[in-house]
Design a protein around this motif. Structure first.
Motif, PDB file in Angstrom:
ATOM      1  N   LEU A 157       3.351   8.185   5.068  1.00 10.77           N
ATOM      2  CA  LEU A 157       3.145   8.008   6.553  1.00 10.77           C
ATOM      3  C   LEU A 157       1.632   7.951   6.761  1.00 10.77           C
ATOM      4  CD1 LEU A 157       4.292   7.636   9.262  1.00 10.77           C
ATOM      5  CD2 LEU A 157       4.470  10.054   9.434  1.00 10.77           C
ATOM      6  N   LYS A 158       0.937   8.460   6.465  1.00  9.95           N
ATOM      7  CA  LYS A 158      -0.460   8.607   6.446  1.00  9.95           C
ATOM      8  C   LYS A 158      -0.999   7.424   6.170  1.00  9.95           C
ATOM      9  CE  LYS A 158      -2.511  12.779   5.447  1.00  9.95           C
ATOM     10  NZ  LYS A 158      -2.707  13.762   4.666  1.00  9.95           N
ATOM     11  N   ARG A 159      -0.625   6.821   4.781  1.00 13.53           N
ATOM     12  CA  ARG A 159      -1.263   5.612   4.419  1.00 13.53           C
ATOM     13  C   ARG A 159      -0.802   4.441   5.382  1.00 13.53           C
ATOM     14  NH1 ARG A 159      -5.173   3.256   2.594  1.00 13.53           N
ATOM     15  NH2 ARG A 159      -4.808   1.217   1.439  1.00 13.53           N
ATOM     16  N   SER A 198       0.814  -1.136  -0.075  1.00 13.99           N
ATOM     17  CA  SER A 198       0.022  -0.053   0.092  1.00 13.99           C
ATOM     18  C   SER A 198       0.857   1.316  -0.016  1.00 13.99           C
ATOM     19  CB  SER A 198      -0.969  -0.103   1.274  1.00 13.99           C
ATOM     20  OG  SER A 198      -1.703  -0.930   1.236  1.00 13.99           O
ATOM     21  N   THR A 199       2.143   1.244   0.330  1.00 13.48           N
ATOM     22  CA  THR A 199       2.856   2.506   0.503  1.00 13.48           C
ATOM     23  C   THR A 199       3.950   2.689  -0.554  1.00 13.48           C
ATOM     24  OG1 THR A 199       4.242   1.474   2.086  1.00 13.48           O
ATOM     25  CG2 THR A 199       2.468   2.732   2.955  1.00 13.48           C
ATOM     26  N   ILE A 227      -3.313  10.319  12.707  1.00  9.24           N
ATOM     27  CA  ILE A 227      -2.703  11.197  11.741  1.00  9.24           C
ATOM     28  C   ILE A 227      -2.709  12.775  12.170  1.00  9.24           C
ATOM     29  CG2 ILE A 227      -3.494  12.030   9.374  1.00  9.24           C
ATOM     30  CD1 ILE A 227      -4.407   9.304   8.640  1.00  9.24           C
ATOM     31  N   ASP A 228      -3.668  13.218  12.939  1.00 10.07           N
ATOM     32  CA  ASP A 228      -3.613  14.389  13.532  1.00 10.07           C
ATOM     33  C   ASP A 228      -2.443  14.594  14.245  1.00 10.07           C
ATOM     34  OD1 ASP A 228      -5.338  17.344  14.085  1.00 10.07           O
ATOM     35  OD2 ASP A 228      -5.031  16.050  16.006  1.00 10.07           O
ATOM     36  N   ASP A 288      11.110   4.261   9.708  1.00 10.51           N
ATOM     37  CA  ASP A 288      11.608   4.552   8.681  1.00 10.51           C
ATOM     38  C   ASP A 288      11.160   5.891   8.149  1.00 10.51           C
ATOM     39  OD1 ASP A 288      13.580   2.798   9.060  1.00 10.51           O
ATOM     40  OD2 ASP A 288      12.770   1.447   7.807  1.00 10.51           O
ATOM     41  N   ILE A 289       9.698   5.826   7.924  1.00 16.37           N
ATOM     42  CA  ILE A 289       9.131   6.862   7.245  1.00 16.37           C
ATOM     43  C   ILE A 289       8.873   7.935   8.206  1.00 16.37           C
ATOM     44  CG2 ILE A 289       6.883   7.415   6.071  1.00 16.37           C
ATOM     45  CD1 ILE A 289       6.235   4.607   5.862  1.00 16.37           C
TER      46      ILE A 289
END
Length: 224
Positions: free
Chosen positions: A102-104, A91-92, A215-216, A165-166
């Motif tokens: 990162l959000k994903r 997915s990333t 995420i926020d 890592d991200i």
């Protein structure tokens, strides 16, 4: 991704089991029905005798696959995090912007899990409910250090390391990437538990998901 996962075998540390349950119909039945039974009655009340009665097999035959119910739970957890790792990877992989990646990644590890029809004998939605409630039982034991040395939690740590890592790509100067990543992965399980059982001590509900919260949190934390 589903096409790839159809031909994918999640690798679980062979030291966790006596015989690989993926190699026989009975083994797959043990995995399939143990998930439903643990979800139904809880891990404390779960026994190999009850599982054997449920699948019409002798209790002794279950011990040919797992030496204890603890090892079975560790197996289910390892399988779950292995499946999660593959979802993260696929997915990333094509997202170039680090924050979007990162959000994903956060979405993958914190969202409500739906059953994956490509894994016929494992219902990931039910397994996710078990992980939310029972995963810490695989870690909070006297044997955790020895089991860690044996590599029982390697795949779980790989999931967290992918996120570390991200985070470091997004903000190389952030000093707490490891703590943030592990807090996201394990904290999301806790927030899902609170949302379902102790609603007055979380803001997560039907309108505000753990995914939105993390995420926020990450965006505000890494932008400082």
């Amino acid at each position: 991704m589903n096409t790839v996962l159809t031909h994918l075998k999640i690798q679980v540390n062979e030291k966790i089991y006596v015989k690989d349950p993926e190699t026989s119909a009975l083994g797959k039945k043990i995995i399939q029905e143990s998930i439903f039974l643990i979800d139904e009655i809880g891990f404390e009340d779960f026994t190999f005798k009850k599982l054997g009665e449920k699948i019409g097999s002798n209790e002794s035959s279950l011990y040919r696959y797992f030496e204890s119910k603890h090892k079975l739970l560790v197996y289910l957890s390892s399988w779950y995090w292995g499946w999660m790792e593959y979802r993260l990877a696929f997915s990333t992989s094509n997202i170039t912007d680090p924050m979007e990646r990162l959000k994903r990644a956060i979405t993958i590890v914190t969202e409500k899990v739906e059953d994956d029809s490509t894994t016929i004998h494992i219902n990931e939605a039910v397994l996710n409910r078990i992980i939310i409630v029972q995963f810490t039982k695989t870690l909070l034991t006297k044997e955790v250090d020895e089991e860690n040395k044996e590599g029982f939690f390697l795949v779980y740590k790989r999931v967290i390391n992918r996120i570390i890592d991200i985070i470091q790509e997004v903000n190389p100067n952030y000093a707490y990437a490891k703590s943030l990543a592990s807090s996201i992965v394990e904290g999301a399980l806790h927030q899902h538990f609170l949302k379902d059982h102790l609603k007055t001590i979380t803001n997560c509900d039907e309108n505000h998901s753990p995914t939105q919260f993390y995420i926020d949190l990450v965006q505000k934390t890494l932008s400082k």
